[in-house]
Design an enzyme around this catalytic site. Sequence first.
Site, PDB file in Angstrom:
ATOM      1  N   SER A  23     -30.037 -17.121 -10.243  1.00 44.35           N
ATOM      2  CA  SER A  23     -30.731 -16.343 -11.282  1.00 44.35           C
ATOM      3  C   SER A  23     -31.418 -17.237 -12.305  1.00 44.35           C
ATOM      4  O   SER A  23     -32.001 -16.744 -13.279  1.00 44.35           O
ATOM      5  CB  SER A  23     -29.735 -15.413 -11.995  1.00 44.35           C
ATOM      6  OG  SER A  23     -28.634 -16.148 -12.483  1.00 44.35           O
ATOM      7  N   ASN A 110     -18.316 -14.502 -16.352  1.00 41.89           N
ATOM      8  CA  ASN A 110     -18.423 -13.050 -16.544  1.00 41.89           C
ATOM      9  C   ASN A 110     -18.424 -12.655 -18.019  1.00 41.89           C
ATOM     10  O   ASN A 110     -19.198 -11.808 -18.446  1.00 41.89           O
ATOM     11  CB  ASN A 110     -17.295 -12.325 -15.798  1.00 41.89           C
ATOM     12  CG  ASN A 110     -17.376 -12.549 -14.303  1.00 41.89           C
ATOM     13  OD1 ASN A 110     -18.345 -13.122 -13.816  1.00 41.89           O
ATOM     14  ND2 ASN A 110     -16.365 -12.116 -13.569  1.00 41.89           N
ATOM     15  N   THR A 155     -52.998  23.186 -29.807  1.00 36.95           N
ATOM     16  CA  THR A 155     -51.904  23.512 -28.899  1.00 36.95           C
ATOM     17  C   THR A 155     -52.591  23.792 -27.572  1.00 36.95           C
ATOM     18  O   THR A 155     -53.719  24.314 -27.553  1.00 36.95           O
ATOM     19  CB  THR A 155     -51.091  24.748 -29.347  1.00 36.95           C
ATOM     20  OG1 THR A 155     -51.950  25.885 -29.317  1.00 36.95           O
ATOM     21  CG2 THR A 155     -50.538  24.580 -30.758  1.00 36.95           C
ATOM     22  N   HIS A 156     -51.947  23.434 -26.491  1.00 37.73           N
ATOM     23  CA  HIS A 156     -52.550  23.561 -25.147  1.00 37.73           C
ATOM     24  C   HIS A 156     -53.875  22.807 -25.068  1.00 37.73           C
ATOM     25  O   HIS A 156     -54.744  23.163 -24.274  1.00 37.73           O
ATOM     26  CB  HIS A 156     -52.773  25.025 -24.761  1.00 37.73           C
ATOM     27  CG  HIS A 156     -51.598  25.916 -25.040  1.00 37.73           C
ATOM     28  ND1 HIS A 156     -50.627  26.170 -24.101  1.00 37.73           N
ATOM     29  CD2 HIS A 156     -51.217  26.568 -26.169  1.00 37.73           C
ATOM     30  CE1 HIS A 156     -49.706  26.974 -24.627  1.00 37.73           C
ATOM     31  NE2 HIS A 156     -50.035  27.214 -25.891  1.00 37.73           N
ATOM     32  N   SER A 277     -67.829  -2.293 -18.482  1.00 36.14           N
ATOM     33  CA  SER A 277     -67.777  -2.087 -17.039  1.00 36.14           C
ATOM     34  C   SER A 277     -68.645  -3.145 -16.374  1.00 36.14           C
ATOM     35  O   SER A 277     -69.684  -3.528 -16.900  1.00 36.14           O
ATOM     36  CB  SER A 277     -68.317  -0.695 -16.707  1.00 36.14           C
ATOM     37  OG  SER A 277     -68.816  -0.657 -15.381  1.00 36.14           O
ATOM     38  N   LYS A 283     -71.054   1.430 -20.603  1.00 38.26           N
ATOM     39  CA  LYS A 283     -69.647   1.794 -20.809  1.00 38.26           C
ATOM     40  C   LYS A 283     -68.943   0.974 -21.876  1.00 38.26           C
ATOM     41  O   LYS A 283     -69.175  -0.214 -22.033  1.00 38.26           O
ATOM     42  CB  LYS A 283     -68.860   1.607 -19.482  1.00 38.26           C
ATOM     43  CG  LYS A 283     -69.203   2.585 -18.398  1.00 38.26           C
ATOM     44  CD  LYS A 283     -68.910   4.040 -18.751  1.00 38.26           C
ATOM     45  CE  LYS A 283     -67.429   4.326 -18.815  1.00 38.26           C
ATOM     46  NZ  LYS A 283     -66.813   4.280 -17.489  1.00 38.26           N
ATOM     47  N   ASN A 285     -64.916   0.986 -22.661  1.00 43.13           N
ATOM     48  CA  ASN A 285     -63.694   1.623 -22.168  1.00 43.13           C
ATOM     49  C   ASN A 285     -62.473   1.342 -23.038  1.00 43.13           C
ATOM     50  O   ASN A 285     -62.323   0.242 -23.558  1.00 43.13           O
ATOM     51  CB  ASN A 285     -63.402   1.137 -20.738  1.00 43.13           C
ATOM     52  CG  ASN A 285     -64.462   1.595 -19.754  1.00 43.13           C
ATOM     53  OD1 ASN A 285     -65.059   2.655 -19.925  1.00 43.13           O
ATOM     54  ND2 ASN A 285     -64.706   0.791 -18.741  1.00 43.13           N
ATOM     55  N   GLU A 290     -55.267   2.609 -22.310  1.00 39.38           N
ATOM     56  CA  GLU A 290     -54.895   3.031 -20.956  1.00 39.38           C
ATOM     57  C   GLU A 290     -53.766   2.169 -20.393  1.00 39.38           C
ATOM     58  O   GLU A 290     -52.857   2.658 -19.725  1.00 39.38           O
ATOM     59  CB  GLU A 290     -56.115   2.945 -20.033  1.00 39.38           C
ATOM     60  CG  GLU A 290     -57.179   3.970 -20.345  1.00 39.38           C
ATOM     61  CD  GLU A 290     -58.454   3.703 -19.555  1.00 39.38           C
ATOM     62  OE1 GLU A 290     -58.745   4.464 -18.638  1.00 39.38           O
ATOM     63  OE2 GLU A 290     -59.136   2.706 -19.860  1.00 39.38           O
ATOM     64  N   TYR A 317     -16.479  -6.992 -12.972  1.00 44.40           N
ATOM     65  CA  TYR A 317     -17.784  -7.582 -12.690  1.00 44.40           C
ATOM     66  C   TYR A 317     -18.114  -7.499 -11.201  1.00 44.40           C
ATOM     67  O   TYR A 317     -17.258  -7.696 -10.348  1.00 44.40           O
ATOM     68  CB  TYR A 317     -17.821  -9.054 -13.146  1.00 44.40           C
ATOM     69  CG  TYR A 317     -19.160  -9.708 -12.842  1.00 44.40           C
ATOM     70  CD1 TYR A 317     -20.229  -9.566 -13.708  1.00 44.40           C
ATOM     71  CD2 TYR A 317     -19.344 -10.428 -11.660  1.00 44.40           C
ATOM     72  CE1 TYR A 317     -21.470 -10.134 -13.415  1.00 44.40           C
ATOM     73  CE2 TYR A 317     -20.582 -10.999 -11.359  1.00 44.40           C
ATOM     74  CZ  TYR A 317     -21.637 -10.847 -12.237  1.00 44.40           C
ATOM     75  OH  TYR A 317     -22.857 -11.404 -11.943  1.00 44.40           O
ATOM     76  N   GLN A 322     -26.031  -8.941 -11.972  1.00 43.34           N
ATOM     77  CA  GLN A 322     -27.038  -9.961 -12.254  1.00 43.34           C
ATOM     78  C   GLN A 322     -28.433  -9.332 -12.324  1.00 43.34           C
ATOM     79  O   GLN A 322     -29.347  -9.875 -12.946  1.00 43.34           O
ATOM     80  CB  GLN A 322     -26.975 -11.038 -11.165  1.00 43.34           C
ATOM     81  CG  GLN A 322     -27.987 -12.142 -11.332  1.00 43.34           C
ATOM     82  CD  GLN A 322     -27.664 -13.337 -10.457  1.00 43.34           C
ATOM     83  OE1 GLN A 322     -26.703 -14.040 -10.702  1.00 43.34           O
ATOM     84  NE2 GLN A 322     -28.451 -13.542  -9.415  1.00 43.34           N
ATOM     85  N   LYS A 325     -30.691  -8.306 -15.735  1.00 45.14           N
ATOM     86  CA  LYS A 325     -31.525  -9.118 -16.614  1.00 45.14           C
ATOM     87  C   LYS A 325     -33.019  -8.898 -16.448  1.00 45.14           C
ATOM     88  O   LYS A 325     -33.741  -8.715 -17.434  1.00 45.14           O
ATOM     89  CB  LYS A 325     -31.164 -10.601 -16.440  1.00 45.14           C
ATOM     90  CG  LYS A 325     -29.932 -10.963 -17.264  1.00 45.14           C
ATOM     91  CD  LYS A 325     -29.374 -12.313 -16.963  1.00 45.14           C
ATOM     92  CE  LYS A 325     -28.438 -12.299 -15.781  1.00 45.14           C
ATOM     93  NZ  LYS A 325     -27.373 -11.264 -15.828  1.00 45.14           N
TER      94      LYS A 325
HETATM   95  N1  ARG Z   1     -25.570 -15.167 -13.067  1.00 44.51           N
HETATM   96  C1  ARG Z   1     -24.502 -14.229 -13.172  1.00 44.51           C
HETATM   97  C2  ARG Z   1     -25.039 -12.909 -13.728  1.00 44.51           C
HETATM   98  O1  ARG Z   1     -26.069 -12.932 -14.256  1.00 44.51           O
HETATM   99  C3  ARG Z   1     -23.446 -14.738 -14.081  1.00 44.51           C
HETATM  100  C4  ARG Z   1     -22.093 -14.208 -13.802  1.00 44.51           C
HETATM  101  C5  ARG Z   1     -21.686 -14.643 -12.466  1.00 44.51           C
HETATM  102  N2  ARG Z   1     -20.315 -14.368 -12.206  1.00 44.51           N
HETATM  103  C6  ARG Z   1     -19.816 -14.455 -10.974  1.00 44.51           C
HETATM  104  N3  ARG Z   1     -18.572 -14.194 -10.847  1.00 44.51           N
HETATM  105  N4  ARG Z   1     -20.540 -14.716  -9.933  1.00 44.51           N
HETATM  106  O2  ARG Z   1     -24.420 -11.877 -13.641  1.00 44.51           O
END
Ligand code: ARG
Length: 457
Positions: A23, A110, A155-156, A277, A283, A285, A290, A317, A322, A325
Site C-alpha cells: 500500500s 493494526n 418549484t418544479h 469549444s 461557445k 462553457n 459541470e 482487523y 487497507q 485509504k
Molecule cells: N497497510 C495496512 C493497512 O493499511 C496496515 C495494517 C496491516 N496489518 C496487517 N496485519 N497486515 O491496513
Amino acid sequence: MAKLWGGRFQKETDRLVDDFHSSISFDCRLYRYDIAGSAAHARMLARVGIITPPEAEAIVNGLRDILEDIEAGRAEFSISAEDIHMNVEQMLIERVGEVGKKLHTARSRNDQVALDVRMYLRDEIDATVNLLEELTGTLLDLAEQHTGTVMPGYTHLQRAQPVTLAHHLLAYCQMFGRDMERLRDCRKRVNVMPLGAGALAGTTFPLDRDFVARELGFDGVTENSLDAVSDRDFAVEFCAAAALIMMHLSRFCEEIILWSTAEFGFIELDDAYSTGSSMMPQKKNPDVAELIRGKSGRVYGDLAALLTMLKGLPLAYNKDMQEDKEALFDAVDTVQKCLRAFRPLVATMRVKEKNMARAARGGFTNATDLADYLVQKSVPFRQAHEIVGRAVAYCLEQGKSLEELNLEEYRQFSPAIEEDVYPAIDIARCVEERAVTGGPAPAAVKQTINSTRDKLR
Ligand code: ARG
C-alpha cells in the site's frame, strides 16, 4: 530486502504479491502522522521504563531525520516494505541500528494504521471546514450586495414566487453550515487514540495510553481493543459528510449552469472560470461547474466503497481494510478541490440583475400575492385562487403580465379589485412583505446574513 515479519517464512514473497498487497504507493501520504505517532510511542515506552531514555532519544532523533529526508524528497520508499509503517521502521533501523528494532514494542500495524488515519483525517476535516468557512464568507459578501436583487423563485423549475438573489444564496449558506456541523461532529469520533490496542487484544506491557493521547492531541483513548483496530465508522462518516457537501455543490453548480444559459441569462461566468469549444467559436462553457457536478459521483462511490468493504468483515482487523485509504483520500481530495474551484467561480460571476427582475415580473410570480390581496378584500382563498387563475389565463392570451392589466380588465374577474391592487402586486413589494423569519424580505435576509456571520466568527 528481508521482511520485517520474515522470521517464520522460508520463501521470498512472490513479486506479484508484493506488488499486489503493498500500500506504500498511496499510504505514503500518511508519513508525517506515522512518524509523529512513532515518536510519541517511543517517548511513552521510555516513560514507563520499557526502553531507556537514551534509546528513546535515538529513536526520536532518527525519526526526525527521516521526516526531514522525506520532506526534502531524499527518502525512497520500497514496495517490499509494504506500507508506510514498515517503510519508516526499516529506514529507522538502517539509520540508528539495533535500537530502532525496539520501536515496535507493544504495538501492531493494526493500531498504528488506525492512529495514522485518525490523525490524517483530523487535519483534513479542519482543512475542509476552513474551505467551507471561506466559501460561506464569499456567499455572504455576495448576498449583502443583492438583498434587493429580485429574481423568480422556482418549484418544479417553473417560476413560482419572487425571492432575491441574496435569499437564494443564503439557502446554500444554510446547507454549508450544516455540512460544517457534521464535520465538526464527526471529528469528535475521529479524535480518539487507538494505540495500545495492539494487533487486536491489547498488550501485556504497562503502557501509558493517556500520555500518548495527550502528546498527539487526542481527546481520549479507545475503550475496546477489538473495536479500536477494526473501526472505520469515522471514515464512513467523513465520506457521508463529503457526499452531502458534493450534493450541495452539485445542485448549486446545476443552477449556475442553467443561469448562464442564453435561455435564463441570469449570470455570466468570468472568462477565467469558463472554457471554450474547439469547434464552435461562439461557445463559453461552464466546465468548472459541470466538473464539480460530475465529481459528486466519485465521492458517492467512495462512500459506497467503504460501506461495502466493511459490511462482511468479522472482528477484528482484516486486510480488506487497507482499501479504506484510497477511497478516503479520494473523497478528501475531491471535496477540497471542488470547494477550492467553486469559491472563485461564484465570486467572479457577473450577475445580470435586470434579467432576473424581468423574469420575476414576466412570470406571474406575484399571482399568489394577487390572491392574498383578494383575501384581504374578504374573498375566500379558494375562490381568490380561481379568480387569479382566470386572470392569468387572460394575460397569457393577451401577452400581458398581471401588472399590465388595467382596472377595467381586472373588474371582469372580480369587483373586489380596486386601484390599490397595483402596489399589492408590485414585485419588489411582494418580496418586502415576506418578512417572516427565514423569508426573502431584505430586512429578514439582512438579519440572517448577520447571524450567519456571527456563527462563522
Ligand atoms: N497497510 C495496512 C493497512 O493499511 C496496515 C495494517 C496491516 N496489518 C496487517 N496485519 N497486515 O491496513
